[in-house]
Write a protein that holds these residues in place. Structure first.
Motif, mmCIF file in Angstrom:
data_model
loop_
_atom_site.group_PDB
_atom_site.id
_atom_site.type_symbol
_atom_site.label_atom_id
_atom_site.label_comp_id
_atom_site.label_asym_id
_atom_site.label_seq_id
_atom_site.Cartn_x
_atom_site.Cartn_y
_atom_site.Cartn_z
ATOM 1 N N MET A 1 -17.802 34.353 -19.494
ATOM 2 C CA MET A 1 -18.222 34.100 -18.118
ATOM 3 C C MET A 1 -17.301 33.019 -17.546
ATOM 4 O O MET A 1 -17.245 31.905 -18.085
ATOM 5 N N LYS B 1 -19.896 26.739 -14.571
ATOM 6 C CA LYS B 1 -20.218 26.958 -15.976
ATOM 7 C C LYS B 1 -19.197 26.262 -16.857
ATOM 8 O O LYS B 1 -18.008 26.323 -16.574
ATOM 9 N N ARG C 1 -24.879 31.919 -25.938
ATOM 10 C CA ARG C 1 -25.190 33.111 -25.136
ATOM 11 C C ARG C 1 -24.036 34.125 -25.187
ATOM 12 O O ARG C 1 -24.244 35.309 -25.386
ATOM 13 N N ALA D 1 -21.120 36.445 -11.178
ATOM 14 C CA ALA D 1 -22.360 36.839 -11.860
ATOM 15 C C ALA D 1 -23.555 36.747 -10.936
ATOM 16 O O ALA D 1 -23.680 35.807 -10.156
ATOM 17 N N ALA E 1 -26.858 38.256 -12.268
ATOM 18 C CA ALA E 1 -27.823 38.897 -13.181
ATOM 19 C C ALA E 1 -27.419 40.331 -13.502
ATOM 20 O O ALA E 1 -26.995 41.081 -12.627
ATOM 21 N N GLY E 2 -27.559 40.664 -14.783
ATOM 22 C CA GLY E 2 -27.190 42.005 -15.241
ATOM 23 C C GLY E 2 -25.760 42.076 -15.736
ATOM 24 O O GLY E 2 -25.183 43.155 -15.811
ATOM 25 N N THR E 3 -25.177 40.931 -16.112
ATOM 26 C CA THR E 3 -23.759 40.956 -16.499
ATOM 27 C C THR E 3 -23.541 41.608 -17.863
ATOM 28 O O THR E 3 -22.483 42.166 -18.104
HETATM 29 N N1 UDP Z 1 -26.330 32.470 -15.335
HETATM 30 C C1 UDP Z 1 -25.802 31.288 -14.864
HETATM 31 N N2 UDP Z 1 -25.241 30.414 -15.774
HETATM 32 C C2 UDP Z 1 -25.197 30.688 -17.109
HETATM 33 C C3 UDP Z 1 -25.740 31.885 -17.558
HETATM 34 C C4 UDP Z 1 -26.305 32.767 -16.645
HETATM 35 O O1 UDP Z 1 -25.830 31.013 -13.658
HETATM 36 O O2 UDP Z 1 -24.665 29.865 -17.888
HETATM 37 C C5 UDP Z 1 -26.889 33.425 -14.334
HETATM 38 C C6 UDP Z 1 -25.908 34.567 -14.041
HETATM 39 O O3 UDP Z 1 -25.990 34.923 -12.679
HETATM 40 C C7 UDP Z 1 -26.429 35.663 -14.917
HETATM 41 C C8 UDP Z 1 -27.927 35.432 -14.776
HETATM 42 O O4 UDP Z 1 -28.069 34.018 -14.807
HETATM 43 O O5 UDP Z 1 -25.997 36.941 -14.490
HETATM 44 C C9 UDP Z 1 -28.779 36.063 -15.855
HETATM 45 O O6 UDP Z 1 -28.338 35.665 -17.109
HETATM 46 P P1 UDP Z 1 -28.798 36.386 -18.435
HETATM 47 O O7 UDP Z 1 -28.577 35.427 -19.561
HETATM 48 O O8 UDP Z 1 -30.173 36.972 -18.251
HETATM 49 O O9 UDP Z 1 -27.727 37.565 -18.642
HETATM 50 P P2 UDP Z 1 -27.352 38.811 -17.720
HETATM 51 O O10 UDP Z 1 -28.567 39.230 -16.928
HETATM 52 O O11 UDP Z 1 -26.227 38.356 -16.834
HETATM 53 O O12 UDP Z 1 -26.917 39.850 -18.691
#
Ligand code: UDP
Length: 246
Positions: A80, A89, A96, A131, A133-135
């Motif tokens: 990310m 970040k 993660r 990003a 959500a849903g990455t």
């Molecule tokens: N996110 C963020 N900082 C981080 C990690 C995640 O702002 O260090 C945000 C990002 O927009 C991400 C969302 O939170 O897409 C959801 O994160 P999740 O861990 O649920 O994974 P994802 O849905 O992206 O697969």
């Protein structure tokens, strides 16, 4: 998932803050073969998520202790970017990203014919440029297109999408607010030809009935994503043929 907000995430008409219906996915754009120097590549947008994926290999696995004499290993690096989220970040690998890389590698290993390339590695680089959500789903969807673009034999393509719950409603493809302030997030990836599940996680809580309803929506949407993935590959192939004849 654990946050609280006074914001209405789904209104009385069943419309979400970004204007979508509960069973509507975000707009998706997929382009295959965007990088000249990678063996395969893909650029993908889903809503505000922007993802770039590059694939190298199969090539000799230099770290001998990682070599498998029976098959190729798929090494995934999900990253990310610092500028991809609103709060800067911290650059580099964290728990993660290690977890997401591992589960994407496992999902891809279910379809790639790794047995054809013993002792090699197939390297998959996933860069999250933006990003929302849903990455992990976006990254996996892009990675399987990039692998196909690299000409690596696969049993099928792998589409991924999430279902979940926010404001007490079961939703398809959660955005950032729904993910942050909702009750559940369930990313899923499938093999479309068999409807086999190669990734399924659940964060939060839902009843069995809600989960079954959500999974039905996600399966249907995943098949639509697969069509977009195949379209992108077809477009790349057709353009290449056109370029060759010019
Ligand atoms: N996110 C963020 N900082 C981080 C990690 C995640 O702002 O260090 C945000 C990002 O927009 C991400 C969302 O939170 O897409 C959801 O994160 P999740 O861990 O649920 O994974 P994802 O849905 O992206 O697969």
């Amino acid at each position: 998932m654990s946050g609280h907000t006074d914001m209405v995430l789904v209104n009385e008409e069943g419309i979400r803050i970004d204007g979508r219906k509960t069973d509507e996915k975000r707009n998706i754009k997929i382009e295959a073969g965007v990088l000249k120097n990678a063996d395969g590549s893909c650029y993908l947008e889903i809503g505000k998520n922007k993802v770039l994926c590059a694939v190298y290999g199969p090539r000799e696995c230099r770290m001998r202790h990682l070599q498998d004499p029976t098959k190729a290993i798929i090494t995934v690096k999900y990253n990310m970017e610092t500028y991809s989220v609103s709060d800067r970040k911290r650059p580099g690998t964290d728990r993660r990203s290690v977890e997401i890389s591992k589960l994407i590698s496992e999902a891809l290993s279910a379809v790639v014919m790794t047995e054809l390339y013993p002792r090699t590695t197939i390297d998959v680089y996933i860069e999250i440029l933006q990003a929302n959500a849903g990455t992990r789903c976006a990254g996996l969807t892009a990675a399987s297109v990039a692998l196909a673009d690299a000409g690596i034999p696969m049993r099928d393509i792998v589409p991924a999408i999430a279902c979940g719950k926010a404001d007490g409603k079961v939703l398809l493809d959660l955005n950032k607010e729904e993910d942050n302030f909702g009750q559940a997030d369930v990313p899923i990836a499938i093999v479309p030809s068999t409807d086999e599940i190669v990734l399924l996680q659940m964060d939060g809580n839902m009843t069995r009935e809600e989960l079954e309803y959500g999974l039905d929506m996600a399966f249907k949407a995943a098949h639509e994503v697969a069509d977009l993935q195949k379209d992108a590959l077809l477009r790349k192939y057709t353009n290449k043929k056109k370029e060759a004849s010019e």
